[in-house]
Design an enzyme around this catalytic site. Structure first.
Site, PDB file in Angstrom:
ATOM      1  N   TRP A 109       0.332  -1.411   0.117  1.00 48.22           N
ATOM      2  CA  TRP A 109      -0.200   0.093   0.284  1.00 48.22           C
ATOM      3  C   TRP A 109       1.360   0.902   0.127  1.00 48.22           C
ATOM      4  O   TRP A 109       1.581   1.273   1.086  1.00 48.22           O
ATOM      5  CB  TRP A 109      -1.085   0.074   1.036  1.00 48.22           C
ATOM      6  CG  TRP A 109      -1.377   1.111   2.196  1.00 48.22           C
ATOM      7  CD1 TRP A 109      -1.197   1.962   3.008  1.00 48.22           C
ATOM      8  CD2 TRP A 109      -2.235   1.714   1.433  1.00 48.22           C
ATOM      9  NE1 TRP A 109      -1.738   3.104   2.968  1.00 48.22           N
ATOM     10  CE2 TRP A 109      -2.914   2.657   2.137  1.00 48.22           C
ATOM     11  CE3 TRP A 109      -3.630   1.475   0.506  1.00 48.22           C
ATOM     12  CZ2 TRP A 109      -4.068   3.846   2.197  1.00 48.22           C
ATOM     13  CZ3 TRP A 109      -4.861   2.154  -0.318  1.00 48.22           C
ATOM     14  CH2 TRP A 109      -4.548   3.615   0.647  1.00 48.22           C
ATOM     15  N   ASP A 128       3.864  -4.635   4.230  1.00 47.87           N
ATOM     16  CA  ASP A 128       3.432  -5.512   5.686  1.00 47.87           C
ATOM     17  C   ASP A 128       4.358  -6.698   6.041  1.00 47.87           C
ATOM     18  O   ASP A 128       5.225  -7.177   4.839  1.00 47.87           O
ATOM     19  CB  ASP A 128       2.343  -6.036   5.423  1.00 47.87           C
ATOM     20  CG  ASP A 128       0.882  -5.057   5.516  1.00 47.87           C
ATOM     21  OD1 ASP A 128       1.209  -4.705   5.618  1.00 47.87           O
ATOM     22  OD2 ASP A 128      -0.064  -5.468   4.863  1.00 47.87           O
TER      23      ASP A 128
END
Lengths: 183, 153
Positions: A109, A128
């Site tokens: 993201w 992540d």
């Protein structure tokens, strides 16, 4: 028994005569509003949590770089402006590396955050870390620039553990990948 | 950590390609730096810094994307896929970004006769975005590519 009856009746009638129904409604209304307003006071908020959630007693960290100010273990740190997840700095990793035993997702993201040191917008990649169960420390949910799920490429509620061996989410990093243009 | 290093190195290499002073200007790309930053902000999260993409979320651009220009319906396909058509960039910047990505990730399949995307063409194509049928359309285009290449081999 009749005396007790009379006593109760007099008490009730006195109460009914001496107070209006409106004042009771006003009193209840005031109490409800007051109770709801109490947590909005800044004192209560400051105790409850820091910006974006999280909190708890924790030793502060520093980048050691005056161009990169703030505490990377705090949700208020500038790079976390669009983050939604557990901070890897609280989970055994750093702001740009994963905790041992986890794998960094190559699918990420991406957003921009303003660095308070120079007021320029930096492009931040929220990679992540995946492969261990949720870290559970330093939840931080700030979501600037987040869009609803009808725009999946701009929505950070998805699990971004894609392209990794395991899709189990552990924590999030915030890596600078560039400087955005002013526009 | 290796992933970080690779990512940073990838971004650095791309910056060098896109912004080198001696580089030939790319057709239809007036500001390569802006195109690169738009790519970082709007595409790179899924298509990756080097355009290799991933099987689960975003098909590869590298050595692939310009092949669509060679088959009928392919040119409109790459402007109508949801990630392109629905991204929040204006038509001019989106046209520039597409032209830049074609040259950046698949120069070997670019024809010298390529007419760059213009803002007008993008405006027309993105008004009819592909939705769930995108997978089916892509499969059909890939099959067409295979067919057209077969006689030449």
């Amino acid at each position: 028994m009749a005396g007790f009856d009379k006593f109760a009746e007099r008490l009730t009638r006195n109460l009914a005569r001496g107070s209006s129904r409106r004042s009771l409604l006003a009193w209840i209304g005031g109490t409800v509003t007051g109770a709801a307003a109490l947590p909005v006071l800044p004192v209560s908020r400051a105790v409850a949590s820091e910006h974006g959630g999280g909190g708890g007693a924790r030793a502060s960290q520093s980048t050691g770089n005056i161009q990169d100010p703030g505490d990377p273990a705090s949700c208020d740190y500038w790079r976390y402006c669009a983050i939604d997840g557990f901070l890897c700095t609280c989970c055994g990793g750093t702001v740009s590396s994963c905790p041992p035993g986890t794998e960094m997702s190559p699918i990420t993201w991406i957003g921009t955050c303003t660095n308070p040191a120079d007021n320029r917008a930096y492009i931040i990649s929220y990679n992540d870390c995946c492969g261990l169960s949720s870290c559970g420390q330093c939840m931080c949910n700030r979501n600037e620039g987040d869009r609803p799920q009808v725009r999946p490429q701009s929505n950070n509620d998805y699990n971004w553990c894609l392209g990794t061996e395991s899709a189990v989410y552990n924590c999030s990093t915030a890596i600078i990948i560039g400087v955005a243009l002013d526009s | 950590m290796l992933a970080v290093a690779t990512m940073v190195a990838g971004a650095g290499a791309m910056a060098a390609v896109g912004e080198g002073k001696g580089a030939q200007p790319l057709p239809g790309v007036s500001d390569p730096r802006q195109a690169h930053i738009d790519y970082m902000l709007k595409c790179q999260g899924c298509h990756r810094p080097d355009g290799t993409g991933s099987a689960e979320s975003a098909p590869p651009l590298r050595n692939m994307v310009a092949r669509f220009l060679g088959v009928e319906g392919g040119r409109s396909f790459i402007a109508r896929v949801p990630g392109v058509a629905m991204t929040d960039l204006d038509d001019r910047r989106l046209a520039q970004l597409l032209n830049w990505a074609l040259y950046r990730f698949d120069p070997d399949h670019m024809s010298p006769a390529f007419q760059p995307f213009t803002a007008e063409e993008i405006a027309r194509l993105r008004a009819q975005p592909l939705r769930l049928e995108r997978i089916e359309v892509r499969e059909r285009l890939l099959a067409r590519m295979e067919q057209e290449q077969a006689p030449g081999k």
